[in-house]
Enzyme design. Structure first.
Site, PDB file in Angstrom:
ATOM      1  N   LYS A 110       0.877  -1.181   0.000  1.00 55.90           N
ATOM      2  CA  LYS A 110       0.000   0.000   0.000  1.00 55.90           C
ATOM      3  C   LYS A 110       0.911   1.227   0.000  1.00 55.90           C
ATOM      4  O   LYS A 110       1.711   1.414   0.917  1.00 55.90           O
ATOM      5  CB  LYS A 110      -0.883   0.013   1.239  1.00 55.90           C
ATOM      6  CG  LYS A 110      -2.058  -0.916   1.113  1.00 55.90           C
ATOM      7  CD  LYS A 110      -3.071  -0.711   2.230  1.00 55.90           C
ATOM      8  CE  LYS A 110      -4.275  -1.605   2.019  1.00 55.90           C
ATOM      9  NZ  LYS A 110      -3.971  -3.002   1.715  1.00 55.90           N
ATOM     10  N   ASP A 127      -1.351  -2.294  -4.157  1.00 52.87           N
ATOM     11  CA  ASP A 127      -2.767  -2.261  -3.775  1.00 52.87           C
ATOM     12  C   ASP A 127      -3.357  -0.905  -4.164  1.00 52.87           C
ATOM     13  O   ASP A 127      -2.638   0.087  -4.237  1.00 52.87           O
ATOM     14  CB  ASP A 127      -2.915  -2.406  -2.249  1.00 52.87           C
ATOM     15  CG  ASP A 127      -2.791  -3.857  -1.786  1.00 52.87           C
ATOM     16  OD1 ASP A 127      -2.769  -4.764  -2.623  1.00 52.87           O
ATOM     17  OD2 ASP A 127      -2.717  -4.066  -0.557  1.00 52.87           O
ATOM     18  N   MET A 128      -4.681  -0.868  -4.384  1.00 57.07           N
ATOM     19  CA  MET A 128      -5.321   0.419  -4.661  1.00 57.07           C
ATOM     20  C   MET A 128      -6.129   0.839  -3.440  1.00 57.07           C
ATOM     21  O   MET A 128      -6.822   0.014  -2.845  1.00 57.07           O
ATOM     22  CB  MET A 128      -6.229   0.298  -5.891  1.00 57.07           C
ATOM     23  CG  MET A 128      -6.734   1.621  -6.400  1.00 57.07           C
ATOM     24  SD  MET A 128      -5.421   2.797  -6.830  1.00 57.07           S
ATOM     25  CE  MET A 128      -5.100   2.341  -8.538  1.00 57.07           C
ATOM     26  N   GLN A 147     -10.318  -0.983  -9.369  1.00 60.41           N
ATOM     27  CA  GLN A 147     -11.532  -1.257  -8.592  1.00 60.41           C
ATOM     28  C   GLN A 147     -12.764  -1.052  -9.473  1.00 60.41           C
ATOM     29  O   GLN A 147     -13.029   0.060  -9.931  1.00 60.41           O
ATOM     30  CB  GLN A 147     -11.588  -0.306  -7.395  1.00 60.41           C
ATOM     31  CG  GLN A 147     -10.417  -0.464  -6.441  1.00 60.41           C
ATOM     32  CD  GLN A 147     -10.102   0.833  -5.705  1.00 60.41           C
ATOM     33  OE1 GLN A 147     -10.105   1.913  -6.305  1.00 60.41           O
ATOM     34  NE2 GLN A 147      -9.810   0.743  -4.414  1.00 60.41           N
ATOM     35  N   ARG A 153      -4.784  -6.617 -11.236  1.00 62.21           N
ATOM     36  CA  ARG A 153      -5.773  -7.239 -10.351  1.00 62.21           C
ATOM     37  C   ARG A 153      -7.077  -6.454 -10.452  1.00 62.21           C
ATOM     38  O   ARG A 153      -7.071  -5.235 -10.311  1.00 62.21           O
ATOM     39  CB  ARG A 153      -5.274  -7.201  -8.899  1.00 62.21           C
ATOM     40  CG  ARG A 153      -6.291  -7.737  -7.898  1.00 62.21           C
ATOM     41  CD  ARG A 153      -5.933  -7.392  -6.459  1.00 62.21           C
ATOM     42  NE  ARG A 153      -4.639  -7.904  -6.075  1.00 62.21           N
ATOM     43  CZ  ARG A 153      -3.924  -7.407  -5.044  1.00 62.21           C
ATOM     44  NH1 ARG A 153      -4.393  -6.397  -4.333  1.00 62.21           N
ATOM     45  NH2 ARG A 153      -2.753  -7.916  -4.745  1.00 62.21           N
ATOM     46  N   LYS A 205     -13.664  -5.567  -6.680  1.00 61.76           N
ATOM     47  CA  LYS A 205     -14.847  -4.686  -6.662  1.00 61.76           C
ATOM     48  C   LYS A 205     -14.497  -3.326  -6.069  1.00 61.76           C
ATOM     49  O   LYS A 205     -14.990  -2.306  -6.505  1.00 61.76           O
ATOM     50  CB  LYS A 205     -15.962  -5.324  -5.825  1.00 61.76           C
ATOM     51  CG  LYS A 205     -16.644  -6.487  -6.500  1.00 61.76           C
ATOM     52  CD  LYS A 205     -17.883  -6.928  -5.717  1.00 61.76           C
ATOM     53  CE  LYS A 205     -18.470  -8.191  -6.308  1.00 61.76           C
ATOM     54  NZ  LYS A 205     -19.687  -8.626  -5.585  1.00 61.76           N
ATOM     55  N   ALA A 214     -13.012  -1.663  -1.974  1.00 62.68           N
ATOM     56  CA  ALA A 214     -13.317  -1.883  -0.562  1.00 62.68           C
ATOM     57  C   ALA A 214     -13.567  -0.601   0.240  1.00 62.68           C
ATOM     58  O   ALA A 214     -13.777  -0.668   1.434  1.00 62.68           O
ATOM     59  CB  ALA A 214     -12.164  -2.653   0.081  1.00 62.68           C
ATOM     60  N   THR A 269     -11.938 -11.867  -6.537  1.00 61.91           N
ATOM     61  CA  THR A 269     -13.314 -11.817  -6.029  1.00 61.91           C
ATOM     62  C   THR A 269     -13.657 -13.150  -5.383  1.00 61.91           C
ATOM     63  O   THR A 269     -13.118 -14.187  -5.784  1.00 61.91           O
ATOM     64  CB  THR A 269     -14.332 -11.503  -7.157  1.00 61.91           C
ATOM     65  OG1 THR A 269     -15.654 -11.464  -6.595  1.00 61.91           O
ATOM     66  CG2 THR A 269     -14.295 -12.520  -8.286  1.00 61.91           C
ATOM     67  N   ARG A 278     -12.569  -4.289   8.204  1.00 62.99           N
ATOM     68  CA  ARG A 278     -13.080  -4.218   6.820  1.00 62.99           C
ATOM     69  C   ARG A 278     -13.613  -5.575   6.377  1.00 62.99           C
ATOM     70  O   ARG A 278     -14.652  -5.692   5.759  1.00 62.99           O
ATOM     71  CB  ARG A 278     -11.974  -3.782   5.863  1.00 62.99           C
ATOM     72  CG  ARG A 278     -11.833  -2.267   5.738  1.00 62.99           C
ATOM     73  CD  ARG A 278     -11.263  -1.842   4.386  1.00 62.99           C
ATOM     74  NE  ARG A 278      -9.900  -2.250   4.172  1.00 62.99           N
ATOM     75  CZ  ARG A 278      -8.838  -1.620   4.669  1.00 62.99           C
ATOM     76  NH1 ARG A 278      -8.999  -0.558   5.437  1.00 62.99           N
ATOM     77  NH2 ARG A 278      -7.618  -2.037   4.419  1.00 62.99           N
TER      78      ARG A 278
HETATM   79  C1  LIG Z   1      -6.804 -10.759  -3.476  1.00 58.28           C
HETATM   80  C2  LIG Z   1      -7.608  -9.532  -3.188  1.00 58.28           C
HETATM   81  C3  LIG Z   1      -6.986  -8.304  -3.204  1.00 58.28           C
HETATM   82  C4  LIG Z   1      -7.722  -7.142  -2.981  1.00 58.28           C
HETATM   83  N1  LIG Z   1      -7.101  -5.922  -3.093  1.00 58.28           N
HETATM   84  C5  LIG Z   1      -7.853  -4.811  -2.977  1.00 58.28           C
HETATM   85  C6  LIG Z   1      -7.288  -3.516  -3.220  1.00 58.28           C
HETATM   86  O1  LIG Z   1      -6.100  -3.373  -3.530  1.00 58.28           O
HETATM   87  N2  LIG Z   1      -8.091  -2.439  -3.090  1.00 58.28           N
HETATM   88  C7  LIG Z   1      -9.418  -2.549  -2.755  1.00 58.28           C
HETATM   89  O2  LIG Z   1     -10.125  -1.527  -2.693  1.00 58.28           O
HETATM   90  N3  LIG Z   1      -9.972  -3.748  -2.504  1.00 58.28           N
HETATM   91  C8  LIG Z   1      -9.230  -4.864  -2.607  1.00 58.28           C
HETATM   92  N4  LIG Z   1      -9.814  -6.086  -2.375  1.00 58.28           N
HETATM   93  C9  LIG Z   1     -11.159  -6.152  -1.738  1.00 58.28           C
HETATM   94  C10 LIG Z   1     -12.280  -6.122  -2.749  1.00 58.28           C
HETATM   95  O3  LIG Z   1     -12.333  -4.862  -3.355  1.00 58.28           O
HETATM   96  C11 LIG Z   1     -13.626  -6.419  -2.064  1.00 58.28           C
HETATM   97  O4  LIG Z   1     -13.871  -5.489  -1.073  1.00 58.28           O
HETATM   98  C12 LIG Z   1     -13.713  -7.796  -1.447  1.00 58.28           C
HETATM   99  O5  LIG Z   1     -13.009  -8.747  -2.199  1.00 58.28           O
HETATM  100  C13 LIG Z   1     -15.157  -8.272  -1.364  1.00 58.28           C
HETATM  101  O6  LIG Z   1     -15.726  -8.297  -2.648  1.00 58.28           O
HETATM  102  P1  LIG Z   1     -16.104  -9.657  -3.426  1.00 58.28           P
HETATM  103  O7  LIG Z   1     -15.708  -9.463  -4.854  1.00 58.28           O
HETATM  104  O8  LIG Z   1     -15.517 -10.814  -2.765  1.00 58.28           O
HETATM  105  O9  LIG Z   1     -17.676  -9.677  -3.448  1.00 58.28           O
HETATM  106  P2  LIG Z   1     -18.784  -9.559  -2.275  1.00 58.28           P
HETATM  107  O10 LIG Z   1     -20.046  -9.246  -2.985  1.00 58.28           O
HETATM  108  O11 LIG Z   1     -18.335  -8.649  -1.178  1.00 58.28           O
HETATM  109  O12 LIG Z   1     -18.813 -11.020  -1.710  1.00 58.28           O
HETATM  110  C14 LIG Z   1     -19.294 -12.119  -2.438  1.00 58.28           C
HETATM  111  C15 LIG Z   1     -19.377 -13.324  -1.508  1.00 58.28           C
HETATM  112  O13 LIG Z   1     -18.071 -13.678  -1.097  1.00 58.28           O
HETATM  113  C16 LIG Z   1     -18.070 -14.084   0.261  1.00 58.28           C
HETATM  114  N5  LIG Z   1     -17.282 -13.109   1.054  1.00 58.28           N
HETATM  115  C17 LIG Z   1     -16.861 -11.895   0.636  1.00 58.28           C
HETATM  116  N6  LIG Z   1     -16.140 -11.284   1.602  1.00 58.28           N
HETATM  117  C18 LIG Z   1     -16.122 -12.136   2.647  1.00 58.28           C
HETATM  118  C19 LIG Z   1     -15.531 -12.084   3.923  1.00 58.28           C
HETATM  119  N7  LIG Z   1     -14.809 -11.025   4.318  1.00 58.28           N
HETATM  120  N8  LIG Z   1     -15.697 -13.145   4.755  1.00 58.28           N
HETATM  121  C20 LIG Z   1     -16.392 -14.222   4.343  1.00 58.28           C
HETATM  122  N9  LIG Z   1     -16.981 -14.322   3.134  1.00 58.28           N
HETATM  123  C21 LIG Z   1     -16.852 -13.307   2.302  1.00 58.28           C
HETATM  124  C22 LIG Z   1     -19.504 -14.114   0.681  1.00 58.28           C
HETATM  125  O14 LIG Z   1     -20.003 -15.391   0.402  1.00 58.28           O
HETATM  126  C23 LIG Z   1     -20.126 -13.086  -0.222  1.00 58.28           C
HETATM  127  O15 LIG Z   1     -21.498 -13.288  -0.388  1.00 58.28           O
HETATM  128  C24 LIG Z   1      -9.108  -7.249  -2.656  1.00 58.28           C
HETATM  129  C25 LIG Z   1      -9.726  -8.496  -2.651  1.00 58.28           C
HETATM  130  C26 LIG Z   1      -9.011  -9.622  -2.932  1.00 58.28           C
HETATM  131  C27 LIG Z   1      -9.728 -10.925  -2.967  1.00 58.28           C
END
Ligand SMILES: Cc1cc2nc3c(=O)[nH]c(=O)nc-3n(C[C@H](O)[C@H](O)[C@H](O)COP(=O)(O)OP(=O)(O)OC[C@H]3O[C@@H](n4cnc5c(N)ncnc54)[C@H](O)[C@@H]3O)c2cc1C
Length: 291
Positions: free
Chosen positions: A80, A117-118, A146, A167, A170, A172, A209, A271
């Site tokens: 970061k 990371d973003m 994102q 990468r 969605k 965060a 995701t 988070r």
């Molecule tokens: C490898 C990786 C790197 C990332 N890097 C960044 C970044 O640099 N900047 C940034 O802004 N965001 C980052 N993120 C976070 C991302 O933006 C999302 O906030 C996060 O991944 C949740 O979104 P989702 O796509 O899993 O979908 P969601 O709609 O949030 O989740 C879909 C399903 O996944 C499961 N799930 C999701 N989260 C959880 C949890 N915490 N615990 C248990 N089950 C869960 C549940 O079953 C949920 O219904 C990263 C995520 C990953 C996987």
């Protein structure tokens, strides 16, 4: 909420531990299950020059440790820029770039890569600018885009070139509607549009995701664009849907797990808990059991 004590078990589900050897141990376990890993040394938003330098040193030390334990061909690091001083007044960007260079250099010596990371939308231009600078010397440096940001389809087009590791997640952070889609269905649709651009292009998409529908859709898109397994990868967070991570490995996909470690785990954990109502219940129970 940040002041409430949580149990060790809950922290251990999402965070490798506080020490460097925790990160190497957990990475080793995941690699032995056929996964690849990206390690994040927890911390963000540093406004202290010494602290920024010490974060860079921690990454260098981690990369040496990964190299020595023979893990660095399967384990990279995620950085970061705000932890490297990006938000310092006046020359923050230059400081973060200098520290990031040092980490990229150590990663190259270890035979691995760095992904930036973003963070929140106010840093997107600065982070992509630093990425561009870094890629002049370290073209293997990964970017993160994102899908919730309205600008991201255009950024995907800019970054979908040969050798470009991107990468797609969605997003965060809590962003205003002027810059980001706030309806989850709109975010999902934007994710698919962005994944199409990245998978159709010549770069290396990293699909981050846990969303079962998006994993399925991106899988069909990869087939549609005649992507061979290994010419893209899936990424998920440590502790989130581990069974699905193993299933993708069994299906022959490349799966990278994001493994955070360090003392500064509280913000990260909160988070993760906030992303899923069921986790909040777990959190409340763990707090209740402390009383
Ligand atoms: C490898 C990786 C790197 C990332 N890097 C960044 C970044 O640099 N900047 C940034 O802004 N965001 C980052 N993120 C976070 C991302 O933006 C999302 O906030 C996060 O991944 C949740 O979104 P989702 O796509 O899993 O979908 P969601 O709609 O949030 O989740 C879909 C399903 O996944 C499961 N799930 C999701 N989260 C959880 C949890 N915490 N615990 C248990 N089950 C869960 C549940 O079953 C949920 O219904 C990263 C995520 C990953 C996987």
């Amino acid at each position: 909420m940040e002041r409430v004590p949580v149990t060790r078990k809950l922290v251990a589900r999402y965070v490798a531990g506080t020490e460097e050897q925790d990160a190497t141990r957990v990475s080793g376990e995941l690699v032995s299950e056929g996964m690849t890993v990206t390690v994040d040394f927890l911390g963000e938003d540093t406004l202290d020059r010494q602290q920024a330098a010490s974060v860079a040193d921690s990454y260098v030390s981690l990369l040496d440790a990964l190299h020595q334990s023979g893990l660095s061909s399967a384990v990279e690091v995620s950085l970061k820029l705000s932890a490297l001083g990006q938000a310092l007044p006046a020359d923050g960007e230059a400081i973060a770039l200098e520290h990031a260079r040092k980490v990229c250099d150590a990663a190259r010596r270890a035979g691995t890569t760095v992904t930036l990371d973003m963070e929140d939308h106010t840093t997107t231009d600065s982070t992509l600018g630093i990425l561009q600078q870094l890629r002049l010397d370290f073209p293997e440096t990964g970017a993160v885009l994102q899908a919730y940001l309205r600008r991201t389809e255009a950024d995907c087009r800019d970054l979908a070139y040969e050798g470009s590791r991107v990468r797609l997640c969605k997003g965060a952070y809590n962003e205003p509607p002027g810059v980001a889609y706030t309806d989850p269905r709109e975010v999902d649709r934007a994710y698919v549009r962005c994944a199409k651009i990245l998978l159709a292009g010549p770069g290396y998409p990293m699909l981050a995701t846990h969303d079962p529908r998006l994993v399925e859709i991106t899988g069909s898109l990869a087939a549609k664009y005649r992507r061979e397994q290994g010419s893209y990868e899936y990424q998920m967070l440590y502790g989130v849907r581990p069974e699905e991570q193993r299933r993708l490995v069994r299906a022959g996909e490349r799966m990278r797990v994001y493994v955070p470690y360090g003392e500064d785990w509280y913000g990260y954990l909160v988070r993760r808990l906030a992303e899923r109502p069921a986790n909040m219940l777990l959190f409340v129970r763990s707090v209740a059991s402390k009383r």
